[in-house]
Design an enzyme around this catalytic site. Structure first.
Site, PDB file in Angstrom:
ATOM      1  CG  HIS A  73     108.889  24.138  98.596  1.00 27.54           C
ATOM      2  ND1 HIS A  73     110.087  23.720  99.355  1.00 27.54           N
ATOM      3  CD2 HIS A  73     107.760  23.727  99.215  1.00 27.54           C
ATOM      4  CE1 HIS A  73     109.599  22.854 100.289  1.00 27.54           C
ATOM      5  NE2 HIS A  73     108.074  22.771 100.308  1.00 27.54           N
ATOM      6  N   PRO A  74     108.177  25.293  94.523  1.00 30.06           N
ATOM      7  CG  PRO A  74     106.290  24.268  93.689  1.00 30.06           C
ATOM      8  CD  PRO A  74     107.447  24.014  94.648  1.00 30.06           C
ATOM      9  CB  SER A  90     103.523  20.919  94.198  1.00 35.92           C
ATOM     10  OG  SER A  90     104.539  20.976  95.160  1.00 35.92           O
ATOM     11  CB  ALA A  92      97.363  17.167  94.874  1.00 35.97           C
ATOM     12  CD  GLU A  93     101.045  19.819  98.904  1.00 37.63           C
ATOM     13  OE1 GLU A  93     101.345  18.954  99.536  1.00 37.63           O
ATOM     14  OE2 GLU A  93     102.063  20.683  98.380  1.00 37.63           O
ATOM     15  CG  PHE A 125     104.444  33.447  99.041  1.00 40.60           C
ATOM     16  CD1 PHE A 125     104.344  34.328 100.224  1.00 40.60           C
ATOM     17  CD2 PHE A 125     103.342  32.688  98.638  1.00 40.60           C
ATOM     18  CE1 PHE A 125     103.270  34.490 100.986  1.00 40.60           C
ATOM     19  CE2 PHE A 125     102.057  32.899  99.499  1.00 40.60           C
ATOM     20  CZ  PHE A 125     102.283  33.852 100.669  1.00 40.60           C
ATOM     21  CG  MET A 127     100.060  29.915 102.485  1.00 42.51           C
ATOM     22  SD  MET A 127      99.095  31.418 101.945  1.00 42.51           S
ATOM     23  CE  MET A 127      97.683  30.970 102.998  1.00 42.51           C
ATOM     24  CB  ALA A 128     100.905  24.996 104.307  1.00 45.31           C
ATOM     25  CB  VAL A 129      97.701  26.433  99.294  1.00 43.32           C
ATOM     26  CG1 VAL A 129      98.927  27.568  99.243  1.00 43.32           C
ATOM     27  CG2 VAL A 129      98.007  25.274  98.687  1.00 43.32           C
TER      28      VAL A 129
END
Length: 171
Positions: A73-74, A90, A92-93, A125, A127-129
Site C-alpha cells: 500500500h502507498p 488508490s 480515487a480513494e 499507515f 486507513m480506508a479513507v
C-alpha cells in the site's frame, strides 16, 4: 446480500477471476489466486460472501505474506501520490477524501507523520479513507502512532479488508 451488477465470480475462468479480483487487495493478486484454487461457487456471486472468503485468505496467510500485503500500500499523500504513481483505485480513494487538495502545510504534516509511522512500525499507515476527510485522517494518524506494533499490524489488516470491500462494492 448484494450481487455484482455485471459479473458473476462463479462463472469466471481462473484467468478472468484473477484479472477481475486480483487488484481488490493492492498489488496482491495472490489473494484472488489462492481463493480461486480453493474453489468458487454460486455463493461467491454475493459481494459480502466473496469478501469474507478473500479476507479469510488474508487472515490465514503467513505473517510474511500479510506484511508484504501491508507494504504493497502507498503512503497517504505520499510521494507516489504527488508523482501520480498510485493505482487507479488508490488515486480515487485518496481523491475522495480530498487528499489531493492538501495545503503545503498539510502535505508536510502528512510527510512527517508518514515518516514517524514508518519508523515506528516498519510499514505505511493504512486507513480506508472512503467517507473521511483530511482532518479525520490526520487525527487518526496521530492517535494510532501511540498503538503497539501488534495493534497496528492488526489494524492495518482490518483497514485493508475495508478497502477491499469498498473496491468490491464499486465493481
Amino acid at each position: 446480500m448484494t450481487a455484482f451488477a455485471t459479473v458473476k465470480p462463479s462463472s469466471l475462468s481462473r484467468e478472468a477471476f484473477i484479472e477481475t479480483f486480483g487488484g481488490v487487495y493492492e498489488h496482491s493478486p495472490w489473494i484472488a489466486e489462492t481463493l480461486f484454487a480453493q474453489g468458487i461457487s454460486a455463493a461467491d456471486d454475493d459481494i459480502e460472501h466473496l469478501h469474507a472468503r478473500l479476507a479469510q485468505v488474508v487472515r490465514t496467510a503467513p505473517r510474511e505474506a500479510q506484511l508484504a500485503l501491508i507494504r504493497a500500500h502507498p503512503d497517504l499523500a505520499g510521494k507516489a501520490a504527488v508523482r501520480g504513481e498510485l493505482s487507479a483505485a488508490s488515486t480515487a480513494e485518496q481523491a475522495g477524501a480530498g487528499i489531493q487538495d492538501c495545503t503545503p502545510e498539510e502535505f508536510e504534516r502528512f510527510e512527517r507523520l508518514n515518516a514517524a509511522y514508518q519508523a515506528r512500525f516498519g510499514f505505511v499507515f493504512i486507513m480506508a479513507v472512503k467517507g473521511s476527510d483530511r482532518q479525520r485522517i490526520l487525527a487518526a494518524f496521530e492517535e494510532r502512532l501511540n498503538h503497539t506494533p501488534e495493534q497496528e499490524f492488526a489494524r492495518a489488516l482490518a483497514e485493508i479488508d475495508k478497502i477491499a470491500l469498498f473496491r468490491l462494492q464499486a465493481m
